[in-house]
Write a protein that holds these residues in place. Structure first.
Motif, PDB file in Angstrom:
ATOM      1  N   LYS A   1       0.836  -1.199   0.000  1.00 52.49           N
ATOM      2  CA  LYS A   1       0.000   0.000   0.000  1.00 52.49           C
ATOM      3  C   LYS A   1       0.879   1.262   0.000  1.00 52.49           C
ATOM      4  CE  LYS A   1      -4.110   1.649   2.497  1.00 52.49           C
ATOM      5  NZ  LYS A   1      -3.771   2.543   3.612  1.00 52.49           N
ATOM      6  N   LEU A   2       1.934   1.221   0.806  1.00 51.27           N
ATOM      7  CA  LEU A   2       2.854   2.365   0.857  1.00 51.27           C
ATOM      8  C   LEU A   2       3.492   2.596  -0.521  1.00 51.27           C
ATOM      9  CD1 LEU A   2       4.149   4.257   3.182  1.00 51.27           C
ATOM     10  CD2 LEU A   2       6.181   2.876   2.806  1.00 51.27           C
ATOM     11  N   ALA A   3       3.840   1.487  -1.162  1.00 48.59           N
ATOM     12  CA  ALA A   3       4.463   1.571  -2.491  1.00 48.59           C
ATOM     13  C   ALA A   3       3.504   2.203  -3.490  1.00 48.59           C
ATOM     14  CB  ALA A   3       4.874   0.176  -2.961  1.00 48.59           C
ATOM     15  N   GLU A   4       2.237   1.777  -3.403  1.00 49.23           N
ATOM     16  CA  GLU A   4       1.235   2.250  -4.352  1.00 49.23           C
ATOM     17  C   GLU A   4       0.927   3.738  -4.132  1.00 49.23           C
ATOM     18  OE1 GLU A   4      -2.355  -0.043  -4.141  1.00 49.23           O
ATOM     19  OE2 GLU A   4      -3.353   1.274  -5.583  1.00 49.23           O
ATOM     20  N   GLU A   5       0.787   4.097  -2.867  1.00 50.60           N
ATOM     21  CA  GLU A   5       0.369   5.475  -2.563  1.00 50.60           C
ATOM     22  C   GLU A   5       1.489   6.502  -2.733  1.00 50.60           C
ATOM     23  OE1 GLU A   5      -1.261   5.240   1.367  1.00 50.60           O
ATOM     24  OE2 GLU A   5      -3.116   4.286   0.676  1.00 50.60           O
ATOM     25  N   HIS A   6       2.722   6.064  -2.494  1.00 54.32           N
ATOM     26  CA  HIS A   6       3.822   7.030  -2.509  1.00 54.32           C
ATOM     27  C   HIS A   6       4.916   6.671  -3.511  1.00 54.32           C
ATOM     28  CE1 HIS A   6       2.115   9.077   0.948  1.00 54.32           C
ATOM     29  NE2 HIS A   6       1.924   7.889   1.488  1.00 54.32           N
ATOM     30  N   ASN A   7       4.585   5.747  -4.396  1.00 55.08           N
ATOM     31  CA  ASN A   7       5.516   5.394  -5.463  1.00 55.08           C
ATOM     32  C   ASN A   7       6.889   4.968  -4.921  1.00 55.08           C
ATOM     33  OD1 ASN A   7       5.869   5.049  -8.185  1.00 55.08           O
ATOM     34  ND2 ASN A   7       6.812   7.070  -8.470  1.00 55.08           N
ATOM     35  N   VAL A   8       6.860   4.125  -3.882  1.00 58.37           N
ATOM     36  CA  VAL A   8       8.113   3.641  -3.296  1.00 58.37           C
ATOM     37  C   VAL A   8       8.531   2.350  -4.009  1.00 58.37           C
ATOM     38  CG1 VAL A   8       9.237   2.818  -1.187  1.00 58.37           C
ATOM     39  CG2 VAL A   8       7.548   4.658  -1.057  1.00 58.37           C
ATOM     40  N   ASP A   9       9.781   2.281  -4.379  1.00 60.66           N
ATOM     41  CA  ASP A   9      10.317   1.132  -5.103  1.00 60.66           C
ATOM     42  C   ASP A   9      10.712   0.033  -4.100  1.00 60.66           C
ATOM     43  OD1 ASP A   9      11.279  -0.326  -7.242  1.00 60.66           O
ATOM     44  OD2 ASP A   9      13.205   0.739  -7.333  1.00 60.66           O
ATOM     45  N   LEU A  10       9.968  -1.068  -4.090  1.00 63.68           N
ATOM     46  CA  LEU A  10      10.258  -2.177  -3.163  1.00 63.68           C
ATOM     47  C   LEU A  10      11.003  -3.265  -3.925  1.00 63.68           C
ATOM     48  CD1 LEU A  10       6.734  -2.568  -1.442  1.00 63.68           C
ATOM     49  CD2 LEU A  10       8.635  -1.075  -0.746  1.00 63.68           C
ATOM     50  N   VAL A  11      12.259  -3.466  -3.600  1.00 61.15           N
ATOM     51  CA  VAL A  11      13.087  -4.396  -4.363  1.00 61.15           C
ATOM     52  C   VAL A  11      13.558  -5.553  -3.486  1.00 61.15           C
ATOM     53  CG1 VAL A  11      15.157  -4.657  -5.775  1.00 61.15           C
ATOM     54  CG2 VAL A  11      13.865  -2.518  -5.846  1.00 61.15           C
ATOM     55  N   VAL A  12      13.364  -6.763  -3.995  1.00 61.66           N
ATOM     56  CA  VAL A  12      13.735  -7.984  -3.287  1.00 61.66           C
ATOM     57  C   VAL A  12      14.973  -8.572  -3.962  1.00 61.66           C
ATOM     58  CG1 VAL A  12      12.922 -10.270  -2.616  1.00 61.66           C
ATOM     59  CG2 VAL A  12      11.298  -8.375  -2.805  1.00 61.66           C
ATOM     60  N   CYS A  13      15.978  -8.886  -3.180  1.00 57.69           N
ATOM     61  CA  CYS A  13      17.210  -9.457  -3.751  1.00 57.69           C
ATOM     62  C   CYS A  13      16.945 -10.828  -4.351  1.00 57.69           C
ATOM     63  CB  CYS A  13      18.291  -9.573  -2.683  1.00 57.69           C
ATOM     64  SG  CYS A  13      19.711 -10.537  -3.249  1.00 57.69           S
ATOM     65  N   VAL A  14      17.313 -11.006  -5.604  1.00 58.00           N
ATOM     66  CA  VAL A  14      17.003 -12.254  -6.308  1.00 58.00           C
ATOM     67  C   VAL A  14      17.719 -13.455  -5.702  1.00 58.00           C
ATOM     68  CG1 VAL A  14      18.751 -11.850  -8.121  1.00 58.00           C
ATOM     69  CG2 VAL A  14      16.840 -13.386  -8.567  1.00 58.00           C
ATOM     70  N   ALA A  15      18.992 -13.299  -5.364  1.00 60.82           N
ATOM     71  CA  ALA A  15      19.758 -14.433  -4.838  1.00 60.82           C
ATOM     72  C   ALA A  15      19.218 -14.868  -3.479  1.00 60.82           C
ATOM     73  CB  ALA A  15      21.240 -14.072  -4.731  1.00 60.82           C
ATOM     74  N   ALA A  16      18.959 -13.871  -2.616  1.00 68.90           N
ATOM     75  CA  ALA A  16      18.418 -14.168  -1.285  1.00 68.90           C
ATOM     76  C   ALA A  16      17.004 -14.735  -1.404  1.00 68.90           C
ATOM     77  CB  ALA A  16      18.413 -12.905  -0.427  1.00 68.90           C
ATOM     78  N   ALA A  17      16.227 -14.242  -2.363  1.00 74.58           N
ATOM     79  CA  ALA A  17      14.848 -14.678  -2.549  1.00 74.58           C
ATOM     80  C   ALA A  17      14.779 -16.126  -3.031  1.00 74.58           C
ATOM     81  CB  ALA A  17      14.132 -13.763  -3.536  1.00 74.58           C
ATOM     82  N   LEU A  18      15.605 -16.459  -4.016  1.00 75.57           N
ATOM     83  CA  LEU A  18      15.582 -17.819  -4.568  1.00 75.57           C
ATOM     84  C   LEU A  18      15.928 -18.850  -3.496  1.00 75.57           C
ATOM     85  CD1 LEU A  18      17.152 -17.342  -8.113  1.00 75.57           C
ATOM     86  CD2 LEU A  18      14.782 -17.882  -7.546  1.00 75.57           C
ATOM     87  N   ARG A  19      16.913 -18.513  -2.660  1.00 69.73           N
ATOM     88  CA  ARG A  19      17.290 -19.404  -1.556  1.00 69.73           C
ATOM     89  C   ARG A  19      16.108 -19.719  -0.653  1.00 69.73           C
ATOM     90  NH1 ARG A  19      22.366 -16.221  -0.448  1.00 69.73           N
ATOM     91  NH2 ARG A  19      23.986 -17.597  -1.174  1.00 69.73           N
ATOM     92  N   ARG A  20      15.217 -18.732  -0.521  1.00 72.22           N
ATOM     93  CA  ARG A  20      14.124 -18.848   0.454  1.00 72.22           C
ATOM     94  C   ARG A  20      12.772 -19.085  -0.200  1.00 72.22           C
ATOM     95  NH1 ARG A  20      18.116 -15.462   1.958  1.00 72.22           N
ATOM     96  NH2 ARG A  20      18.804 -15.418   4.134  1.00 72.22           N
TER      97      ARG A  20
END
Lengths: 119, 135
Positions: free
Chosen positions: A66-85
């Motif tokens: 919601k914060l991202a949508e309302e205030h155009n905040v870029d939420l980025v997830v690390c691909v290497a850390a994400a794939l591991r999990r």
């Protein structure tokens, strides 16, 4: 001021994500800019849409979206850390995107301050 | 490091911007993933041609301890990566004196050459940095 945010811990288990959210909200209210929120280590678990907290609890994942949508905040997830999990496009919550660690370094370069939330 | 770390392309032109990045490593190398994933960021920052310093404090000094034997715990031994940092032009490695001494270690116990700083000197070093990341 332009802030970059780094979150190193998962939701509910640790307060890092809550504190970062409160920080972002307060900074935006004061007229500052959140350049990017980068999720690393177990922080990537903030980005799964499979999260279902009890109804009387805060929904950390949706709150970020919601914060991202309302205030155009870029939420980025690390691909290497994400794939591991096991965080992949298929279970990524709205508002988040998966990208590389370069996005963290880039945010450090172009922000006035990079603030880490974690242990 | 064999993991995918893609996405290092720049979204906007920041060529020429060099900031002082310090990575503070405070955790033991095995037991949690912080040390390993910290190294991944360090290597990426080298690709961005930044002025990188690595700091080892608290249990983080164990990351540089010689003789890591990880086979019995089923973990990949990533000690060689610290030796490879030089090849990425990452040559500023600092160890906090008090942390090292509290753990009965000396610079001779470490797998790479480091500069040993006391807590006050470390504070001065960090004061000079533009971006401080703590893992």
């Amino acid at each position: 001021m332009k802030f970059g945010i780094l979150i190193n811990e998962g939701p509910y288990n640790h307060q890092a994500s809550d504190s970062a959210y409160q920080f972002c909200k307060a900074a935006i209210e004061k007229g500052h800019e959140i350049d990017r929120v980068f999720f690393y280590h177990d922080g990537v678990n903030n980005a799964t849409k499979l999260t279902e907290p009890p109804q009387d609890d805060r929904n950390i994942v949706q709150r970020w979206g919601k914060l991202a949508e309302e205030h155009n905040v870029d939420l980025v997830v690390c691909v290497a850390a994400a794939l591991r999990r096991g965080i992949v496009e298929e279970n990524l919550a709205p508002g988040f995107r998966i990208s590389g660690l370069g996005q963290l370094v880039e945010s450090g370069i172009r922000s006035d301050r990079l603030v880490t939330f974690g242990d | 490091m064999s993991e995918s770390t893609g996405g290092i392309e720049m979204e906007e032109d920041m060529s020429g911007t060099v900031k002082k990045f310090a990575f503070i490593n405070r955790k033991a190398p095995y037991g949690t993933i912080y040390a390993l994933e910290s190294l991944e960021v360090v290597l990426i920052s080298a690709a961005f041609d930044q002025d990188v310093s690595l700091v080892f404090a608290d249990d983080g000094v164990y990351q540089l301890k010689k003789g890591q034997a990880t086979k019995a715990v089923g973990m990949k031994n990533f000690s060689p990566t610290y030796r490879a940092l030089e090849g990425y032009d990452i040559e500023k490695l600092y160890v906090e004196k008090e942390s090292m001494e509290a753990r009965g270690l000396t610079a001779d116990d470490l797998i790479v050459d480091v500069e040993v700083l006391d807590a006050a000197e470390m504070a001065a070093l960090l004061e000079e940095q533009d971006v401080v990341l703590s893992f």
